[in-house]
Motif scaffolding. Structure first.
Motif, PDB file in Angstrom:
ATOM      1  N   PRO A  45      12.939  -6.761 -17.033  1.00 51.46           N
ATOM      2  CA  PRO A  45      12.250  -5.471 -17.014  1.00 51.46           C
ATOM      3  C   PRO A  45      11.017  -5.514 -17.924  1.00 51.46           C
ATOM      4  N   GLY A  46       9.919  -4.918 -17.446  1.00 49.70           N
ATOM      5  CA  GLY A  46       8.683  -4.929 -18.224  1.00 49.70           C
ATOM      6  C   GLY A  46       8.069  -3.551 -18.320  1.00 49.70           C
ATOM      7  N   MET A  47       7.400  -3.290 -19.450  1.00 51.48           N
ATOM      8  CA  MET A  47       6.806  -1.982 -19.687  1.00 51.48           C
ATOM      9  C   MET A  47       5.560  -1.789 -18.828  1.00 51.48           C
ATOM     10  N   VAL A  48       5.424  -0.574 -18.278  1.00 46.33           N
ATOM     11  CA  VAL A  48       4.227  -0.196 -17.531  1.00 46.33           C
ATOM     12  C   VAL A  48       3.521   0.920 -18.289  1.00 46.33           C
ATOM     13  N   ILE A  49       2.185   0.947 -18.163  1.00 43.82           N
ATOM     14  CA  ILE A  49       1.379   1.863 -18.977  1.00 43.82           C
ATOM     15  C   ILE A  49       1.513   3.301 -18.514  1.00 43.82           C
ATOM     16  N   SER A  50       1.421   3.533 -17.239  1.00 45.69           N
ATOM     17  CA  SER A  50       1.509   4.890 -16.709  1.00 45.69           C
ATOM     18  C   SER A  50       2.136   4.829 -15.335  1.00 45.69           C
ATOM     19  N   SER A  51       2.586   5.996 -14.862  1.00 46.55           N
ATOM     20  CA  SER A  51       3.271   5.976 -13.574  1.00 46.55           C
ATOM     21  C   SER A  51       3.261   7.332 -12.900  1.00 46.55           C
ATOM     22  N   ASP A  52       3.005   7.311 -11.589  1.00 44.73           N
ATOM     23  CA  ASP A  52       3.213   8.490 -10.754  1.00 44.73           C
ATOM     24  C   ASP A  52       4.567   8.390 -10.056  1.00 44.73           C
ATOM     25  N   ALA A  53       5.252   7.294 -10.296  1.00 49.24           N
ATOM     26  CA  ALA A  53       6.540   7.078  -9.654  1.00 49.24           C
ATOM     27  C   ALA A  53       7.619   7.907 -10.339  1.00 49.24           C
ATOM     28  N   GLU A  54       8.618   8.279  -9.574  1.00 49.65           N
ATOM     29  CA  GLU A  54       9.755   8.997 -10.129  1.00 49.65           C
ATOM     30  C   GLU A  54      10.830   8.006 -10.559  1.00 49.65           C
ATOM     31  N   TRP A  55      11.688   8.452 -11.453  1.00 51.79           N
ATOM     32  CA  TRP A  55      12.773   7.600 -11.948  1.00 51.79           C
ATOM     33  C   TRP A  55      13.610   7.123 -10.755  1.00 51.79           C
ATOM     34  N   GLY A  56      13.843   5.816 -10.680  1.00 55.70           N
ATOM     35  CA  GLY A  56      14.652   5.245  -9.616  1.00 55.70           C
ATOM     36  C   GLY A  56      13.882   4.916  -8.349  1.00 55.70           C
ATOM     37  N   GLU A  57      12.564   5.192  -8.338  1.00 55.76           N
ATOM     38  CA  GLU A  57      11.762   4.930  -7.137  1.00 55.76           C
ATOM     39  C   GLU A  57      11.292   3.478  -7.120  1.00 55.76           C
ATOM     40  N   GLU A  58      11.194   2.909  -5.910  1.00 57.26           N
ATOM     41  CA  GLU A  58      10.664   1.558  -5.771  1.00 57.26           C
ATOM     42  C   GLU A  58       9.154   1.590  -5.969  1.00 57.26           C
ATOM     43  N   ALA A 101       0.802  -1.226   0.000  1.00 54.19           N
ATOM     44  CA  ALA A 101       0.000   0.000   0.000  1.00 54.19           C
ATOM     45  C   ALA A 101       0.835   1.277   0.000  1.00 54.19           C
ATOM     46  N   ASP A 102       2.044   1.226   0.538  1.00 54.04           N
ATOM     47  CA  ASP A 102       2.877   2.430   0.626  1.00 54.04           C
ATOM     48  C   ASP A 102       3.742   2.655  -0.611  1.00 54.04           C
ATOM     49  N   LEU A 103       3.659   1.750  -1.588  1.00 48.71           N
ATOM     50  CA  LEU A 103       4.438   1.902  -2.815  1.00 48.71           C
ATOM     51  C   LEU A 103       3.531   2.321  -3.980  1.00 48.71           C
ATOM     52  N   PRO A 104       4.056   3.073  -4.947  1.00 45.75           N
ATOM     53  CA  PRO A 104       3.261   3.406  -6.133  1.00 45.75           C
ATOM     54  C   PRO A 104       2.916   2.147  -6.929  1.00 45.75           C
ATOM     55  N   GLU A 105       1.688   2.100  -7.448  1.00 46.72           N
ATOM     56  CA  GLU A 105       1.263   0.988  -8.292  1.00 46.72           C
ATOM     57  C   GLU A 105       1.391   1.385  -9.754  1.00 46.72           C
ATOM     58  N   LEU A 106       1.999   0.514 -10.564  1.00 41.55           N
ATOM     59  CA  LEU A 106       2.197   0.763 -11.985  1.00 41.55           C
ATOM     60  C   LEU A 106       1.494  -0.316 -12.801  1.00 41.55           C
ATOM     61  N   GLY A 140       9.852  -3.648  -7.855  1.00 40.59           N
ATOM     62  CA  GLY A 140      11.159  -3.314  -8.397  1.00 40.59           C
ATOM     63  C   GLY A 140      11.383  -1.824  -8.449  1.00 40.59           C
ATOM     64  N   VAL A 141      12.278  -1.419  -9.330  1.00 40.15           N
ATOM     65  CA  VAL A 141      12.638  -0.008  -9.475  1.00 40.15           C
ATOM     66  C   VAL A 141      12.138   0.497 -10.824  1.00 40.15           C
ATOM     67  N   TYR A 142      11.491   1.662 -10.811  1.00 39.73           N
ATOM     68  CA  TYR A 142      10.941   2.244 -12.027  1.00 39.73           C
ATOM     69  C   TYR A 142      12.005   3.067 -12.745  1.00 39.73           C
ATOM     70  N   ARG A 143      12.198   2.760 -14.030  1.00 39.24           N
ATOM     71  CA  ARG A 143      13.124   3.530 -14.848  1.00 39.24           C
ATOM     72  C   ARG A 143      12.598   3.639 -16.270  1.00 39.24           C
ATOM     73  N   SER A 144      12.359   4.864 -16.715  1.00 39.53           N
ATOM     74  CA  SER A 144      12.053   5.156 -18.132  1.00 39.53           C
ATOM     75  C   SER A 144      10.974   4.257 -18.720  1.00 39.53           C
ATOM     76  N   GLY A 145       9.818   4.191 -18.036  1.00 41.16           N
ATOM     77  CA  GLY A 145       8.687   3.453 -18.587  1.00 41.16           C
ATOM     78  C   GLY A 145       8.697   1.964 -18.314  1.00 41.16           C
ATOM     79  N   GLU A 146       9.702   1.476 -17.590  1.00 38.35           N
ATOM     80  CA  GLU A 146       9.779   0.055 -17.275  1.00 38.35           C
ATOM     81  C   GLU A 146       9.989  -0.144 -15.768  1.00 38.35           C
ATOM     82  N   LEU A 147       9.512  -1.283 -15.283  1.00 41.87           N
ATOM     83  CA  LEU A 147       9.835  -1.699 -13.920  1.00 41.87           C
ATOM     84  C   LEU A 147      10.921  -2.755 -14.007  1.00 41.87           C
ATOM     85  N   HIS A 148      11.987  -2.539 -13.237  1.00 42.78           N
ATOM     86  CA  HIS A 148      13.086  -3.510 -13.171  1.00 42.78           C
ATOM     87  C   HIS A 148      12.883  -4.310 -11.893  1.00 42.78           C
ATOM     88  N   PRO A 149      12.476  -5.581 -12.008  1.00 45.32           N
ATOM     89  CA  PRO A 149      11.999  -6.333 -10.836  1.00 45.32           C
ATOM     90  C   PRO A 149      13.087  -6.777  -9.881  1.00 45.32           C
TER      91      PRO A 149
END
Length: 301
Positions: free
Chosen positions: A260-273, A240-245, A286-295
């Motif tokens: 790494p997999g593509m996510v549709i939209s994000s309120d997360a910042e680059w490098g955020e869990e 609940a305390d992490l952004p959902e992508l 995982g960590v969000y980077r440039s439209g993908e989540l790195h698990p």
């Protein structure tokens, strides 16, 4: 060859309103048995005499335990003034006494030093490890230790009641690793009158509340039934305390394979869990980077 643990592949959270006199490990074992679950764990130990929220994770939800452990928690507790004990609670032997009883104003003034970022020394009887041994095992052997102070974030600490001169009821919201017994001990020392915890209840932990908790009696009565399964909360509550992508179908498939997999939209910042979902279910953390989540953790649901 190691024996494979038997049990169901069932995942989710059960919030238990732990009774006094039961260890956290005993509660987890009871829940695992009642669900016939293959795997179980809990997010944050409560002392045997303490009551309230003990969040028990089953199956894949155990991968989200660190996020509940790191979340803010709320405790309501009663401090017995005028006495110090070996365990900093009512279970220990009294080792010092005082006739001094501070008034409410003195207590309120002393509480100020226990708010914000503080350094706290764990109780001698605690689960802290000293050269591979638990502190409580060393303490039971009659040895004293110099335990290192640890940082603790205290969001709030307030007086909720003053039943009489010997007792004060407090409520504290704090971060990971807080010992209420240390707060009582150190508050008593700051007031010059000694103190220990008489009663302790955890009201909430992250998104989980004692008010919505399941009792041990309910667990016993509903064990191995669909009615108990219906009480299980989704794994996703542990995130609940992490952004959902939201992930694309292709992105979800890649994430499930650890890529790494593509996510549709994000309120997360680059490098955020953050965590990725697909069709309402958690896929990976995982960590969000440039439209993908790195698990870093993948859920097998």
């Amino acid at each position: 060859m190691a024996r494979r643990r038997k049990g169901r592949e069932i995942s989710g959270w059960l919030v238990v309103d732990k009774p006094s006199g039961m260890t956290s490990t005993a509660v987890v074992n009871k829940v695992r048995w009642a669900f016939d679950a293959k795997k179980a764990g809990h997010a944050g130990t409560l002392d045997p005499d303490a009551t309230g929220v003990l969040a028990v994770a089953l199956g894949e939800a155990t991968k989200t335990v660190p996020y509940i452990t790191d979340a803010l928690k709320c405790y309501r507790f009663t401090v017995r003034l005028g006495q110090a004990t070996t365990t900093d609670d009512a279970e220990g032997a009294v080792i010092a006494t005082s006739d001094l009883r501070p008034d409410d104003a003195a207590i309120e003034a002393a509480l100020a030093r226990f708010r914000g970022e503080i350094m706290q020394v764990p109780p001698q009887f605690s689960a802290v490890k000293i050269e591979g041994e638990r502190a409580y095992d060393i303490a039971r052997a009659g040895e004293e230790m110099d335990l290192a102070a640890r940082p603790l974030w205290v969001e709030s600490l307030t007086i909720t009641a003053r039943p009489d001169a010997d007792h004060v009821e407090l409520e504290m919201v704090c971060g990971k690793g807080g010992y209420v017994r240390s707060i009582a001990r150190d508050l008593g020392a700051a007031l010059g009158c000694h103190g220990h915890v008489l009663r302790l209840r955890r009201l909430w932990s992250g998104p989980f509340t004692a008010e919505a908790g399941t009792t041990i009696e309910q667990i016993d009565n509903l064990a191995r039934t669909e009615a108990l399964d219906d009480l299980l909360l989704p794994l996703e509550m542990g995130l609940a305390d992490l952004p959902e992508l939201p992930a694309t179908a292709e992105g979800a498939a890649r994430l499930r394979n650890g890529n790494p997999g593509m996510v549709i939209s994000s309120d997360a910042e680059w490098g955020e869990e953050a965590w990725a979902s697909h069709q309402g279910r958690a896929v990976a953390v995982g960590v969000y980077r440039s439209g993908e989540l790195h698990p870093s953790r993948v859920f097998n649901l």
